[in-house]
Design a protein around this motif. Sequence first.
Motif, mmCIF file in Angstrom:
data_model
loop_
_atom_site.group_PDB
_atom_site.id
_atom_site.type_symbol
_atom_site.label_atom_id
_atom_site.label_comp_id
_atom_site.label_asym_id
_atom_site.label_seq_id
_atom_site.Cartn_x
_atom_site.Cartn_y
_atom_site.Cartn_z
ATOM 1 N N ASP A 1 0.799 -1.112 -0.055
ATOM 2 C CA ASP A 1 -0.055 0.103 -0.174
ATOM 3 C C ASP A 1 0.900 1.323 -0.102
ATOM 4 N N ASP A 2 0.395 2.269 -0.789
ATOM 5 C CA ASP A 2 1.038 3.566 -0.755
ATOM 6 C C ASP A 2 0.326 4.545 -0.893
ATOM 7 N N GLY A 3 -0.880 4.278 -0.782
ATOM 8 C CA GLY A 3 -2.176 5.098 -0.604
ATOM 9 C C GLY A 3 -2.674 5.770 -2.097
ATOM 10 N N CYS A 4 -2.210 5.377 -2.887
ATOM 11 C CA CYS A 4 -2.659 5.798 -4.252
ATOM 12 C C CYS A 4 -3.725 4.521 -4.948
ATOM 13 N N ALA A 5 -4.380 5.066 -5.699
ATOM 14 C CA ALA A 5 -5.326 4.047 -6.328
ATOM 15 C C ALA A 5 -4.637 3.475 -7.650
ATOM 16 N N TRP A 6 -4.554 2.131 -7.469
ATOM 17 C CA TRP A 6 -3.922 1.392 -8.690
ATOM 18 C C TRP A 6 -4.722 0.694 -9.134
ATOM 19 N N ARG A 7 -4.567 0.457 -10.631
ATOM 20 C CA ARG A 7 -5.047 -0.854 -11.271
ATOM 21 C C ARG A 7 -4.411 -1.883 -11.803
ATOM 22 N N LYS A 8 -4.648 -3.068 -11.486
ATOM 23 C CA LYS A 8 -3.742 -4.021 -11.897
ATOM 24 C C LYS A 8 -3.977 -4.145 -13.407
ATOM 25 N N TYR A 9 -2.814 -4.345 -14.215
ATOM 26 C CA TYR A 9 -3.268 -4.443 -15.742
ATOM 27 C C TYR A 9 -2.332 -5.990 -16.020
ATOM 28 N N GLY A 10 -1.664 -6.361 -15.225
ATOM 29 C CA GLY A 10 -0.772 -7.398 -15.714
ATOM 30 C C GLY A 10 -0.196 -8.221 -14.459
ATOM 31 N N GLN A 11 0.223 -9.246 -14.878
ATOM 32 C CA GLN A 11 1.239 -10.046 -14.100
ATOM 33 C C GLN A 11 1.792 -10.895 -14.656
ATOM 34 N N LYS A 12 3.156 -11.274 -14.508
ATOM 35 C CA LYS A 12 4.092 -12.192 -14.971
ATOM 36 C C LYS A 12 4.853 -12.865 -14.245
ATOM 37 N N ASN A 13 5.243 -14.128 -14.420
ATOM 38 C CA ASN A 13 6.284 -14.861 -14.022
ATOM 39 C C ASN A 13 7.767 -14.442 -14.512
ATOM 40 N N ILE A 14 8.382 -14.230 -13.697
ATOM 41 C CA ILE A 14 9.649 -13.702 -13.940
ATOM 42 C C ILE A 14 10.831 -14.651 -14.099
ATOM 43 N N LEU A 15 11.525 -14.760 -15.235
ATOM 44 C CA LEU A 15 12.575 -16.061 -15.143
ATOM 45 C C LEU A 15 13.430 -15.643 -13.815
ATOM 46 N N ASN A 16 13.560 -16.844 -13.293
ATOM 47 C CA ASN A 16 14.894 -17.087 -11.839
ATOM 48 C C ASN A 16 14.061 -16.319 -10.757
ATOM 49 N N SER A 17 12.689 -15.970 -11.053
ATOM 50 C CA SER A 17 12.347 -15.391 -9.793
ATOM 51 C C SER A 17 11.091 -16.104 -9.395
ATOM 52 N N LYS A 18 11.147 -16.295 -8.026
ATOM 53 C CA LYS A 18 10.224 -17.208 -7.265
ATOM 54 C C LYS A 18 8.820 -16.483 -7.297
ATOM 55 N N TYR A 19 8.803 -15.392 -7.319
ATOM 56 C CA TYR A 19 7.327 -14.764 -7.161
ATOM 57 C C TYR A 19 7.093 -13.933 -8.409
ATOM 58 N N PRO A 20 5.956 -14.003 -8.932
ATOM 59 C CA PRO A 20 5.536 -13.211 -10.017
ATOM 60 C C PRO A 20 5.696 -11.895 -9.902
ATOM 61 N N ARG A 21 5.535 -10.811 -10.945
ATOM 62 C CA ARG A 21 5.719 -9.560 -10.886
ATOM 63 C C ARG A 21 4.238 -8.913 -11.139
ATOM 64 N N CYS A 22 3.826 -7.990 -10.679
ATOM 65 C CA CYS A 22 2.555 -7.636 -10.832
ATOM 66 C C CYS A 22 2.540 -6.130 -11.393
ATOM 67 N N TYR A 23 1.732 -5.838 -12.260
ATOM 68 C CA TYR A 23 1.968 -4.568 -13.088
ATOM 69 C C TYR A 23 0.742 -3.647 -12.695
ATOM 70 N N PHE A 24 0.948 -2.618 -12.472
ATOM 71 C CA PHE A 24 -0.070 -1.366 -11.911
ATOM 72 C C PHE A 24 0.015 -0.282 -12.750
ATOM 73 N N ARG A 25 -1.234 0.194 -12.834
ATOM 74 C CA ARG A 25 -1.010 1.632 -13.445
ATOM 75 C C ARG A 25 -2.033 2.599 -12.822
ATOM 76 N N CYS A 26 -1.904 3.709 -12.669
ATOM 77 C CA CYS A 26 -2.714 4.773 -11.840
ATOM 78 C C CYS A 26 -4.105 4.358 -12.480
ATOM 79 N N SER A 27 -5.279 4.524 -11.375
ATOM 80 C CA SER A 27 -6.621 4.277 -11.642
ATOM 81 C C SER A 27 -7.051 5.377 -12.346
#
Length: 293
Positions: free
Chosen positions: A126-152
Amino acid sequence: MEEYLHENPHKNLIKQVLIQGKDFATQLQCLLRQPIEHHDGSVSADELVVKIWRSFTQAITIMMGNSKSLVSTEEVDQADSGDRKSTDSSSDQLRNKEKQGGKDRRGCYKRRKISGSWIRESATMDDGCAWRKYGQKNILNSKYPRCYFRCSHKYDQDCQATKQVQIMQEYPKMYHTTYFGNHTCHSTKIPMHNMITTSCSQFNHPIEVKPKIRSSNSHDNSTVKEEESKGQNDDVSSSTMDSNLWEDFMPSSPSARDSTLAGHHNSSFLKRVISSDMEDFAKFGDFEDIEFY
DNA sequence: GCTATTTGACCACG
DNA sequence: CGTGGTCAAATAGC
């Protein structure tokens, strides 16, 4: 080590960072000897662990001869990466694709540059801003996926701010957030010191990723703004990263839809902001506890 | 029906 | 050619 320090022009800096790390470790030791309670004005064990980790990371980085920018965006990205192999990126392309006569503009973009970005690591997304998630990717060699947000408010106010959120591999309770662009919308323009002040009280469940598993109720935990008002934390069954991630994303304030985290203030939580573009920093002059590298 | 999220598709970049 | 950032159709929640 000592020989190295003699030759290294950043000797004092390394020394300072290492002493700092030692100090944090000492504090942690004291903390661990006592019951769980949180002391006034002191930091939590979680925070100390991260600080210790960071101190040694800094020292190592300096020793590697990269003291100018102790941690670049790419380095942090790599630090977030681990041994795990990619699970699906190649399989994405296995399926036969039917093009849609040029109408489909998906993927038509300029790959984003690292400069002009900054990084924050904290126990909450949380950073107090309104975000809209627009994507998620599994990243190579990374255990956790990366989530993509844009401003609402990307479309109604043409706000170009985006961010990427990923759980830190070394420390899964922490979120590594990379911000791109500044908010130009009005409703999300709040002081940075308010953006980073939520508590880290919601790590009750282990964070675990089950790639590409979609549970029927995954949406229960997916909406950033709805979550907080529901206050649901018990849906561990849908243990995709998302469900846990978004739980943690929820501020405790019921009115966070309008980015109102003002009033919450966590005095000494870890915030790290790294930028290759100092102009970005100027816009966050009131950012507390920012550490510049 | 509207809004937000998920996820496969797409393609620029390295 | 593989990876990662973005788009947009499908889906879900309200």
